[in-house]
Design a protein around this motif. Structure first.
Motif, PDB file in Angstrom:
ATOM      1  N   VAL B 308       0.836  -1.195   0.000  1.00 49.38           N
ATOM      2  CA  VAL B 308       0.000   0.000   0.000  1.00 49.38           C
ATOM      3  C   VAL B 308       0.875   1.249   0.000  1.00 49.38           C
ATOM      4  O   VAL B 308       0.593   2.225  -0.704  1.00 49.38           O
ATOM      5  N   ALA B 309       1.963   1.199   0.766  1.00 51.21           N
ATOM      6  CA  ALA B 309       2.875   2.349   0.782  1.00 51.21           C
ATOM      7  C   ALA B 309       3.458   2.577  -0.611  1.00 51.21           C
ATOM      8  O   ALA B 309       3.629   3.723  -1.042  1.00 51.21           O
ATOM      9  N   LEU B 310       3.726   1.499  -1.329  1.00 49.39           N
ATOM     10  CA  LEU B 310       4.267   1.637  -2.682  1.00 49.39           C
ATOM     11  C   LEU B 310       3.235   2.293  -3.602  1.00 49.39           C
ATOM     12  O   LEU B 310       3.570   3.112  -4.459  1.00 49.39           O
ATOM     13  N   GLY B 311       1.972   1.909  -3.398  1.00 46.21           N
ATOM     14  CA  GLY B 311       0.908   2.558  -4.173  1.00 46.21           C
ATOM     15  C   GLY B 311       0.845   4.049  -3.861  1.00 46.21           C
ATOM     16  O   GLY B 311       0.719   4.887  -4.757  1.00 46.21           O
ATOM     17  N   LEU B 312       0.964   4.356  -2.585  1.00 47.11           N
ATOM     18  CA  LEU B 312       0.936   5.770  -2.172  1.00 47.11           C
ATOM     19  C   LEU B 312       2.125   6.521  -2.768  1.00 47.11           C
ATOM     20  O   LEU B 312       2.040   7.708  -3.073  1.00 47.11           O
ATOM     21  N   ASN B 313       3.221   5.794  -2.952  1.00 48.08           N
ATOM     22  CA  ASN B 313       4.426   6.413  -3.495  1.00 48.08           C
ATOM     23  C   ASN B 313       4.212   6.936  -4.920  1.00 48.08           C
ATOM     24  O   ASN B 313       4.855   7.885  -5.340  1.00 48.08           O
ATOM     25  N   ILE B 314       3.303   6.311  -5.657  1.00 47.96           N
ATOM     26  CA  ILE B 314       2.996   6.831  -6.992  1.00 47.96           C
ATOM     27  C   ILE B 314       2.416   8.234  -6.854  1.00 47.96           C
ATOM     28  O   ILE B 314       2.775   9.149  -7.585  1.00 47.96           O
ATOM     29  N   VAL B 315       1.520   8.389  -5.887  1.00 50.00           N
ATOM     30  CA  VAL B 315       0.832   9.662  -5.718  1.00 50.00           C
ATOM     31  C   VAL B 315       1.764  10.702  -5.086  1.00 50.00           C
ATOM     32  O   VAL B 315       1.889  11.819  -5.577  1.00 50.00           O
ATOM     33  N   GLY B 320       4.006  13.902  -6.592  1.00 49.67           N
ATOM     34  CA  GLY B 320       4.137  15.019  -5.673  1.00 49.67           C
ATOM     35  C   GLY B 320       2.829  15.542  -5.119  1.00 49.67           C
ATOM     36  O   GLY B 320       2.723  16.707  -4.766  1.00 49.67           O
ATOM     37  N   LEU B 321       1.796  14.677  -5.073  1.00 54.04           N
ATOM     38  CA  LEU B 321       0.516  15.102  -4.505  1.00 54.04           C
ATOM     39  C   LEU B 321       0.439  14.575  -3.083  1.00 54.04           C
ATOM     40  O   LEU B 321       0.558  13.374  -2.863  1.00 54.04           O
ATOM     41  N   LEU B 322       0.242  15.447  -2.134  1.00 51.30           N
ATOM     42  CA  LEU B 322       0.183  15.005  -0.749  1.00 51.30           C
ATOM     43  C   LEU B 322      -1.224  14.498  -0.449  1.00 51.30           C
ATOM     44  O   LEU B 322      -2.175  15.271  -0.390  1.00 51.30           O
ATOM     45  N   ASP B 323      -1.345  13.197  -0.294  1.00 52.95           N
ATOM     46  CA  ASP B 323      -2.650  12.580  -0.049  1.00 52.95           C
ATOM     47  C   ASP B 323      -2.684  12.079   1.402  1.00 52.95           C
ATOM     48  O   ASP B 323      -1.994  11.143   1.755  1.00 52.95           O
ATOM     49  N   ARG B 381      -4.064  22.821  -5.536  1.00 50.00           N
ATOM     50  CA  ARG B 381      -2.633  22.582  -5.445  1.00 50.00           C
ATOM     51  C   ARG B 381      -2.212  22.486  -3.994  1.00 50.00           C
ATOM     52  O   ARG B 381      -2.818  23.091  -3.112  1.00 50.00           O
ATOM     53  N   GLY B 382      -1.156  21.743  -3.783  1.00 50.18           N
ATOM     54  CA  GLY B 382      -0.441  21.739  -2.510  1.00 50.18           C
ATOM     55  C   GLY B 382      -1.308  21.515  -1.281  1.00 50.18           C
ATOM     56  O   GLY B 382      -2.006  20.520  -1.170  1.00 50.18           O
ATOM     57  N   ASP B 383      -1.260  22.478  -0.400  1.00 50.61           N
ATOM     58  CA  ASP B 383      -1.888  22.323   0.909  1.00 50.61           C
ATOM     59  C   ASP B 383      -3.377  22.051   0.804  1.00 50.61           C
ATOM     60  O   ASP B 383      -3.940  21.286   1.576  1.00 50.61           O
ATOM     61  N   TYR B 384      -4.026  22.680  -0.157  1.00 48.57           N
ATOM     62  CA  TYR B 384      -5.468  22.503  -0.267  1.00 48.57           C
ATOM     63  C   TYR B 384      -5.790  21.045  -0.530  1.00 48.57           C
ATOM     64  O   TYR B 384      -6.704  20.473   0.050  1.00 48.57           O
ATOM     65  N   LEU B 385      -5.030  20.452  -1.429  1.00 49.65           N
ATOM     66  CA  LEU B 385      -5.263  19.042  -1.761  1.00 49.65           C
ATOM     67  C   LEU B 385      -5.088  18.179  -0.521  1.00 49.65           C
ATOM     68  O   LEU B 385      -5.890  17.286  -0.245  1.00 49.65           O
ATOM     69  N   LEU B 539       1.418   5.158   6.553  1.00 52.07           N
ATOM     70  CA  LEU B 539       1.817   4.908   5.165  1.00 52.07           C
ATOM     71  C   LEU B 539       2.702   6.037   4.643  1.00 52.07           C
ATOM     72  O   LEU B 539       3.718   5.803   3.985  1.00 52.07           O
ATOM     73  N   LEU B 540       2.302   7.252   4.975  1.00 50.61           N
ATOM     74  CA  LEU B 540       3.071   8.401   4.522  1.00 50.61           C
ATOM     75  C   LEU B 540       4.472   8.373   5.128  1.00 50.61           C
ATOM     76  O   LEU B 540       5.468   8.627   4.449  1.00 50.61           O
ATOM     77  N   ALA B 541       4.533   8.021   6.422  1.00 51.24           N
ATOM     78  CA  ALA B 541       5.826   7.958   7.088  1.00 51.24           C
ATOM     79  C   ALA B 541       6.687   6.874   6.455  1.00 51.24           C
ATOM     80  O   ALA B 541       7.900   7.055   6.293  1.00 51.24           O
ATOM     81  N   ALA B 542       6.069   5.749   6.080  1.00 43.35           N
ATOM     82  CA  ALA B 542       6.829   4.675   5.435  1.00 43.35           C
ATOM     83  C   ALA B 542       7.453   5.170   4.141  1.00 43.35           C
ATOM     84  O   ALA B 542       8.617   4.882   3.844  1.00 43.35           O
TER      85      ALA B 542
END
Ligand SMILES: Nc1ncnc2c1ncn2[C@@H]1O[C@H](COP(=O)(O)OP(=O)(O)OP(=O)(O)O)[C@@H](O)[C@H]1O
Ligand SMILES: [Mg+2]
Lengths: 297, 629
Positions: B308-315, B320-323, B381-385, B539-542
């Protein structure tokens, strides 16, 4: 520098001399500030057109209006007869590519990858094809790479293909921006101060490069503060002052126009947009030295 | 640039440049021979100490009372000291061991000595603290304490190599004097120097080895890796695991400073197919190496969060989208799989999809959900997302909680979730049963581990292939400079949406297995931040810890963040706190993550082709005495 740019001429190039770009009545307002006032400009195919003007004249803003980065408050921009939608990627797709005044490369990508990104609109492969990796994918990828390498050779960056863009010296970063823009196979290239920060030799080389690009049938619209560069290069020069197009004509016409010299020195002139900030008038001495310098060139 | 032969270079201690780096005067000014002798003596004393008794009582974890052979934490000290001694001998020029420090720098020795010092002192101090005072130490404990110190002091007396752009000693020295803490600052400066970047290391080209030898090395390294991993998992006490972590982390750092890791990387890149095959085989071997359901469960869970972390890594990493609500997609996949699993608590309790159909359904549902969330938000963009995705993540959980038949239609069974999800059966192989393969038995979790491994491999393939293609380049271009990317003809919204949907689908795919592994799905784990792993912050920390934009980074990051708290039981209350500290440290000292992106490695000029002056590998070919200075 090689002067052969590998380029598949687009059919419309045959109609040399035709109008490529036509901007009509472009106005750009930022709140109370009108950065571009009712500017008309045409670029014909095969031409190199210069756009000059003092700092803050609205040149970059005008470029942004042309390329869809800004939606002009009023006015239209058309390319090869069709009105362009104000969306940057559609403008690029239509055939206008640009570079930026403050270099905007993809710093953490390699030089080659930067150029490959420029090929985005001219290739089709989507996500599915990338994952499946059929023969079509490999063929398209190979073709893209070959074309990108040709462009790097054309701009003299071939031996730096695997370097990170951020590690290139300044002059080469500017060249890479041009290579990246060329990768989208444009009919018109917009250059925003391509020689800013370059030394005289590099500026000369850039001149050669622009001529070589024109020889490939790509029209060029260039903003530059280096007058020698502009007058050497351009078939036609337009002068923008405080958002308004003051003069347009051949190098000689523009060079000898009193109002242009005055505008560069901040002297008020006939018909100048009556403006809020009173710019201090320059002394006669300054004016004479500047015109001398310009005559030297 | 020509590399100086070792002997000559050592004469020119404080002068410039082997390897293009500056060689510094040592921290402790001793003649070179004295420094070497001290280092070796320290190693010998430390090794000897591990055969002595360190404490009187058996209360300390791992029983350190035995004389005659090492046990518990003494093994960590022993390994550290032997490694330091052997590598030092090699660096000093002992034929046959030189290959351990291909870069010929002393930096690695210093770090290995630090690893030994760290684990030894940790043990001694831990004994004193746990048992109540130094009185509990046997003479062996003191010998170890002193031995490790001598070893470290010896290593500090060796000259280091440093990157030419690092500030000079004098600058640190000035800084130190100004702040009145010169020793501390200088010490810090020395440690910084020990940290030569990968790409700054000049090592002989490992690709010149015999092809079969190269492959043998790869196999041995992977097998050793598996061995080290299982060894660590098998440690019984938190104390021993901490000692293990110190030796492992600082030791690997030390070996990499000596250039071994770089050579290994050359080998794996040169034998790409072979090394990935060996990697997969090693991963398959994991449940066989430890016939233990607990560890198989750990492995399966790590693979799930890693995938899942790898999937998040695409984003996050590529586009560069902070999800901040990414875990919701895992939830969508898990709930979809649960609904079609045939569980009696599902509203469609009669329907039981075969696994492939359930997996597709989970992916499809997550993808649809991803597009639904992405379409309105990706124009931001960015923070809003980040804020909007955070909100959507919570909305998912709250909706799922309320679809219980009381507050809303009955779909998900509310807070009770969908329980009794039956085990998967693939081609008649029931993953819930124990199967025996030869003399091994594969339990339930081992089965799921192997299934998850297949899915992880699929996700890795999707990630690498997508990243190295037209669409992947457009993601990276958007991350680098969105305005320039759109001006190059990229439809920003569209490619971002593709990244978002792909990331969501991959999480959904992992979610379908997750539902079956845990037997039930409930809304609670799908939060932004919590102390139980699959949550968005974890996940983000990973991804950040492991290395953004890389393949192995997020998987490694997820593994560390999952396994370490499990092994360190005392952390349980402070888990989030430790988490935060770890992230701050990473951001401060290694912002590119544990595994830096290839792009980061390229940051310093590098020549892929070996320079003509480079030595071929192998000791016999090194002219040890020819002067080059
Ligand atoms: N996004 C914006 N919002 C508000 N004002 C802007 C914006 N962009 C440009 N301007 C203003 O519009 C005017 C024209 O700026 P522009 O950058 O187009 O000048 P320029 O002719 O390119 O100058 P230079 O030669 O220094 O590049 C300036 O006064 C500038 O401050
Ligand atoms: Mg400008």
């Amino acid at each position: 520098m090689t002067t052969t740019i590998p380029q598949q001429p687009t059919p419309a190039d045959a109609a040399a001399g035709g109008t490529l770009l036509q901007a009509r009545g472009v106005i750009m307002r930022f709140g109370g500030l009108t950065a571009v006032r009712n500017v008309d400009l045409t670029v014909n195919s095969g031409e190199i057109v210069g756009l000059i003007g003092p700092n803050g004249a609205g040149k970059t803003t005008f470029f942004n209006c042309l390329t869809g980065l800004y939606v002009p408050t009023e006015g239209t921009v058309s390319y090869r007869g069709t009105v362009l939608p104000p969306k940057p990627h559609l403008v690029t797709k239509a055939g206008i590519a640009r570079t930026f005044q403050n270099i905007r490369l993809f710093a953490n990508m390699t030089v080659l990858e930067n150029v490959l990104v420029g090929r985005h609109t001219r290739t089709r492969e989507g996500l599915f094809s990338a994952i499946v990796r059929g023969p079509g994918f490999h063929k398209a990828e190979r073709a893209s790479r070959e074309r990108a390498m040709e462009l790097l050779a054309f701009t003299g960056l071939a031996d730096k293909a695997e370097h990170l863009a951020r590690n290139l010296p300044y002059g080469e970063q500017r060249k890479l921006e041009i290579a990246r823009a060329l990768a989208s196979e444009p009919g018109l290239l917009l250059l925003d101060e391509p020689t800013a920060g370059m030394n005289p030799q590099e500026t000369r080389a850039t001149e050669e490069l622009v001529f070589a690009i024109r020889d490939q049938g790509i029209a060029v619209l260039v903003i530059e503060h280096d007058m020698r560069f502009i007058f050497n290069l351009c078939d036609r020069v337009a002068v923008l002052v405080q958002g308004e197009k003051l003069v347009e004509g051949t190098s000689e016409v523009v060079q000898n126009d009193e109002r242009v010299i005055a505008a560069y020195l901040g002297e008020p002139f006939e018909g100048a947009p009556a403006d809020e900030d009173g710019t201090p008038a320059a002394t006669a001495d300054d004016a004479s030295t500047t015109s001398e310098q310009e005559n030297d060139r | 640039m020509t590399d100086l032969p070792i002997a000559a270079a050592e004469e020119a201690v404080a002068a410039t440049a082997t390897h293009g780096n500056r060689r510094t005067a040592p921290f402790i000014p001793l003649p070179l021979t004295a420094a070497r002798a001290t280092t070796l003596a320290g190693a010998v004393i430390t090794i000897a100490s591990t055969f002595m008794s360190w404490t009187y009582t058996t209360d300390f974890p791992g029983d350190l009372t035995v004389s005659g052979y090492p046990g518990g934490l003494q093994i960590m000290t022993l390994i550290g000291a032997i490694l330091t001694g052997v590598v030092a001998l090699g660096t000093f020029g002992l034929t046959g061991l030189r290959w351990l420090t291909p870069s010929r720098t002393n930096n690695g020795v210093l770090l290995l000595a630090l690893a030994t010092l760290g684990t030894t002192w940790y043990t001694v101090i831990d004994i004193a603290a746990k048992l109540g005072g130094l009185a509990n130490l046997d003479p062996g404990g003191f010998v170890a304490f002193i031995g490790a110190l001598v070893l470290f002091a010896g290593a500090l007396a060796l000259p280091l190599d440093r990157h030419p752009e690092e500030p000079a000693d004098a600058e640190y020295y000035e800084l130190g004097r100004a702040e009145g803490i010169s020793a501390v600052v200088r010490g810090y400066a020395w440690l910084r120097e020990a940290r030569l970047h990968h790409s700054e290391l000049r090592v002989p080209d490992a690709r010149k080895l015999n092809r079969w030898l190269q492959r043998l090395v790869i196999v041995v390294v992977y097998a050793l890796g598996l061995k080290i991993l299982t060894f660590g998992l098998a440690t019984d006490y938190s104390d021993i695991f901490i000692g293990y972590l110190i030796v492992l982390a600082v030791g690997v750092w030390g070996l990499s400073a000596g250039g071994l890791l770089k050579q290994f990387q050359q080998l794996t890149q040169h034998n790409k197919k072979f090394s990935s095959t060996v990697g997969v085989l090693t991963a398959i071997a994991y449940p066989f190496a430890q016939n233990n359901e607990l560890w198989a469960n750990l492995g399966a869970s790590v693979l799930i969060v890693g995938t899942v972390a790898l999937g998040l890594n695409i984003v996050v990493g590529l586009t560069g989208l902070l999800d901040l609500g990414y875990v919701a997609f895992l939830g969508v996949g898990a709930y979809t799989a649960a609904l079609v699993s045939g569980s009696p608590f599902s509203i469609w309790s009669g329907t039981q999809f075969p696994f492939w159909a359930a997996a597709l359904a989970g992916m499809g549902a997550a993808c649809v959900f991803g597009v639904l969330i992405g379409a309105p938000t990706l124009r931001l963009r960015g923070d809003y997302l980040a804020i909007v995705t955070l909100g959507f993540g919570e909305i998912f959980r709250i909706i799922v909680r309320n679809l219980d038949g009381v507050s809303g239609p009955k779909v998900t069974n509310g807070p009770n979730g969908i329980a009794q999800i039956p085990d998967l059966s693939i081609f008649g192989y029931n993953l819930g049963d124990t199967h025996s393969v030869g003399s091994f038995t594969l339990g339930r979790f081992a089965n799921y581990y192997l299934l998850m491994l297949v899915i992880t491999i699929i996700v890795v393939l999707v990630f690498t292939r997508a990243a190295d293609s037209r669409i992947g380049r457009s993601w990276i271009a958007i991350r680098e400079d969105e305005t320039a990317a759109t001006a190059m003809g990229i439809n920003g919204f569209r490619v971002k949406l593709v990244a978002f949907a792909l990331g969501a689908s991959l999480a959904g795919l992992a979610g379908t297995v997750f539902a079956h592994v845990t037997n039930s799905v409930v809304p609670d784990p799908y939060v932004f931040s919590g102390s139980v792993p699959p949550n968005s912050a974890f996940l983000l920390a990973a991804v950040v810890l492991g290395g953004m934009g890389t393949v192995s980074g997020p998987i490694l990051g997820a593994a560390l963040l999952y396994v370490i708290p499990q092994k360190l039981s005392f952390l349980s209350q402070y888990e989030l706190f430790a988490f935060g500290i770890a992230l701050i440290l990473i951001m401060r000292f290694r912002p590119e993550g544990i595994i830096p992106n290839r792009r980061r490695q390229l940051e310093f000029h590098e020549d892929e082709t070996p320079a003509p002056g480079n030595r071929p590998m192998g000791d016999d070919t090194v002219p040890a005495t020819t002067a080059g200075a």
